[in-house]
Each structure stands twice: as structure tokens, then as C-alpha cells.
Scaffold this active site. Structure first.
Site, PDB file in Angstrom:
ATOM      1  N   LYS A   1       0.829  -1.203   0.000  1.00  0.00           N
ATOM      2  CA  LYS A   1       0.000   0.000   0.000  1.00  0.00           C
ATOM      3  C   LYS A   1       0.860   1.249   0.000  1.00  0.00           C
ATOM      4  CE  LYS A   1      -4.082  -2.284   1.568  1.00  0.00           C
ATOM      5  NZ  LYS A   1      -4.609  -3.065   2.687  1.00  0.00           N
TER       6      LYS A   1
ATOM      7  N   LYS B   1      -4.840 -10.737 -10.032  1.00  0.00           N
ATOM      8  CA  LYS B   1      -5.657 -11.212  -8.913  1.00  0.00           C
ATOM      9  C   LYS B   1      -6.972 -10.427  -8.881  1.00  0.00           C
ATOM     10  CE  LYS B   1      -6.172 -10.783  -4.041  1.00  0.00           C
ATOM     11  NZ  LYS B   1      -6.168  -9.939  -2.970  1.00  0.00           N
TER      12      LYS B   1
ATOM     13  N   LYS C   1     -11.146  -5.798  -5.517  1.00  0.00           N
ATOM     14  CA  LYS C   1     -11.938  -4.585  -5.742  1.00  0.00           C
ATOM     15  C   LYS C   1     -11.038  -3.392  -6.025  1.00  0.00           C
ATOM     16  CE  LYS C   1     -12.709  -4.270  -0.811  1.00  0.00           C
ATOM     17  NZ  LYS C   1     -12.347  -5.663  -0.519  1.00  0.00           N
TER      18      LYS C   1
END
Ligand code: ADP
Ligand code: TRP
Length: 323
Positions: A110, A188, A191
Site C-alpha cells: 500500500k 488477482k 476490488k
């Protein structure tokens, strides 16, 4: 065995969530004592819209019930109905080195993507460890991406037990057979990549998504490799084994276009998920019944957590008023 898992209400559930996690969760309810919770505190690291978080929390409950979670067998509850987990997360943070958290892959990913890093995102694994340890869980069924968080939980249990005394049980991860479900672009399914096929999409939309799955440009007449095809990877999850074998042969023989196998995938999606849209609508129309399930689950889970917390506080010398 005590089985526990959590799912964040941070977006609409998709086939990756189902085949990577939810399917196992539901199957395990017949064999073990299962606790499943909606990780709404965790979602605060990404969802900052109160109405949206409320709606997504409800949707996760409704989706689990629609997919076959039986509240008489498994305990379903909201993370926030057991606020003791945040207390335990704090206590764990005082025996855990900062370096451990800095090594978390999901955190590093992230950061690499340039996401603004809150303290919540950094300490996410502490709350996850608290979720697991507070119910004395033995097995934690999750996707591959969560495995490291379970290993960190084992470490944190060890730090606490070594510092004070043996309070926590060591949990083990339980990986499903489908570690990675590909999305419509072959990455993968997630969302955050915008490549999902959601669980209860309207039929037209689902068809459009499935027909747009990325394939290579091998001409119809030529042989194709099923092992490197995103459509086949999804078909394998949804079709019976003999049918999967037949499709594999047809791929290798040539003379089959990707459109044909995509159409079959649309049918399979409709049989397995589309057919449940009605059940889902019924649950959505009965919010009081959903709330009853969550409230009963919370009462059971909280009683467990409170007993463990009494032991934790005693072990580390935290005194609370008894009167
Ligand atoms: P997302 O990547 O869409 O944000 P989450 O991180 O909320 O999904 O994942 C919830 C659960 O579903 C986790 O246990 C995770 O391992 C599993 N999962 C999510 N996407 C996939 C996938 N594409 N393949 C296998 N499992 C997945
Ligand atoms: N981090 C998990 C995910 O994103 C969700 C989660 C929170 C969880 N607490 C948990 C999973 C405890 C298993 C056990 O999928």
C-alpha cells in the site's frame, strides 16, 4: 476446533472473495465451531463514509446468509460488537516490536502504491491478531494474501506469553484450494483493481463482465492452452470436474472460440449466484431478522472475548473497577 475468520466490509463481494474465502467458511460450519465476523473497524482504514460503511456492513451479513451461512451452526457478528478487541490490540502493541509491523507485505504494497498511510493502516495486523487471539482460535481460513498476518499473530501471541504467562493459543492459517482467483484482466481479482465479477450482479451486467474477460488472440481453429486462460481458471471453479476435463480437451483440440466457453461461464454464474438473487432480496427485506442474527452472534462472541480479556488483564496487571 475453533475456526475464526473476518471479512472486511470495504466493497461488494466478488468471486475472488467467494472461492478464496467464503466458500470454505461456509463448508467448515458443518465440522467445526465457527466464528465469522464483519471487520468493520478494519474497514475504517479505507472507507470514510458512514452511510457507505453501514450499507456495506449489512451487505456482508446478507451475502453470507444468502450463500448458506446457517446461524444455528456458525456465529456471525460485527467486529464492533466486541469492542474488547481494540483493547487487546493496544495491549499487543506494547509487546510487539515496530519492525514486525514494518515487514508486513500488505502494508508495504500500500505504501508502494502511494496510499496515504494512517496509523490504523500500519497497526492493522495488531487488530487482526487481537481478533484471532481473543476467541482462542485454532484455525483461521483465509486467502494466501493474509497468511503473513496469521504468522505475525503467532509471533504476537508468543511475545505476550513470554512476557507474562501462557494466555494465548497458537492459531494456524488454513489456506483454501484456490489461493488466487484471477479477475477479468488476469491479475488477482480485487476490488482495488476494478477487475471483479461481483457475486449478485444483475444478469445483464454479469454477462457483460464475463464476456469481457481478457483472452489471448489465438484464432478459433488453433489449439489453445487451458492452463493459461483466465476463462478456464474461472470455469474450473464453477463447473463439475468431468465438464472441466471435457473443456480442457476442447481447448487442446482447437476449433473452439473463447466466446463459446465464456457463454458457458455465464450460465454457470447464473446457476450458482444468479439463482440466489431472490433469496438475497428476501434477506434485504427483513433487516430485523438480519439484526437478530448479528445480535445473537455478538452476545456469544462477546462472552468468549470477555473471559479471555479478564485473563489478559490479570496476566499483565491491568485493574478495572469491580463495583
Ligand atoms: P479485495 O482484494 O477485493 O480487497 P479482501 O482483501 O477484502 O479482497 O479479501 C477478503 C478475503 O477474500 C480474504 O480472505 C482474501 O484472501 C480473499 N480473496 C480476495 N480476493 C481473492 C482472490 N482474487 N483470490 C483468492 N482469494 C481472494
Ligand atoms: N484482514 C482480513 C482481510 O482483509 C480481514 C480480517 C480482519 C481477518 N481480522 C481478521 C481475517 C481475523 C481473519 C482473521 O481479508
Amino acid at each position: 476446533m475453533r475456526v475464526l475468520s473476518g471479512i472486511q466490509p470495504s466493497g461488494t463481494l466478488h468471486l475472488g472473495n467467494y472461492f478464496g474465502a467464503i466458500r470454505q467458511h461456509i463448508a467448515l460450519q458443518d465440522e467445526h465451531e465457527c466464528f465469522y465476523f464483519i471487520a468493520n473497524y478494519h474497514s475504517l482504514t479505507t472507507v470514510h463514509d458512514a452511510d457507505r460503511l453501514r450499507a456495506l456492513t449489512r451487505d456482508v451479513a446478507v451475502d453470507y446468509l444468502t450463500l448458506g451461512l446457517d446461524p444455528n451452526k456458525a456465529t456471525l457478528f460485527r467486529q464492533s460488537d466486541v469492542p474488547e478487541v481494540t483493547e487487546l490490540a493496544w495491549i499487543l502493541s506494547t509487546v510487539t516490536g515496530k519492525g514486525l509491523l514494518e515487514r508486513a507485505h500488505s502494508f508495504k504494497d500500500k505504501v508502494a502504491k502511494g496510499l496515504a498511510v494512517s496509523m490504523g493502516l500500519f497497526s492493522y495486523p495488531l487488530l487482526m491478531a487481537a481478533d484471532i487471539l481473543i476467541y482462542r482460535s485454532d484455525l483461521v481460513p483465509v486467502g494466501k494474501d493474509q497468511e503473513q498476518h496469521i504468522e505475525m499473530t503467532q509471533d504476537m501471541a508468543g511475545y505476550f506469553n513470554n512476557t507474562y504467562r501462557e494466555v494465548f493459543r497458537r492459531p494456524e492459517p488454513l489456506l483454501g484450494e484456490t489461493p488466487v482467483v484471477p479477475g477479468i484482466d488476469g491479475q488477482k481479482m480485487s476490488k482495488s483493481y476494478g477487475n471483479t465479477i461481483d457475486l449478485f450482479m444483475p444478469a445483464k451486467q454479469a454477462k457483460k463482465r464475463i464476456m469481457s474477460i481478457k483472452t489471448d488472440s489465438t484464432p478459433v481453429e488453433e489449439p489453445k492452452d487451458p492452463e493459461h486462460c483466465n476463462v478456464f481458471a474461472l470455469l474450473r471453479l464453477m463447473a463439475p470436474a468431468e465438464e472441466v476435463a471435457q473443456w480442457a480437451e476442447r481447448y487442446r483440440a482447437g476449433g473452439m472460440g473463447y466466446g463459446e466457453v465464456k457463454k458457458r461461464l455465464v450460465e454457470l454464474y447464473e446457476e450458482q449466484f444468479g439463482s440466489k438473487r431472490g433469496t438475497r432480496d428476501e434477506w434485504l427485506a427483513r433487516p430485523a431478522d438480519v439484526e437478530d442474527v448479528l445480535a445473537a452472534g455478538a452476545a456469544k462472541a462477546r462472552a468468549e472475548a470477555q473471559a479471555v480479556m479478564a485473563d489478559v488483564r490479570d496476566a499483565c496487571g491491568i485493574v478495572t473497577a469491580t463495583r
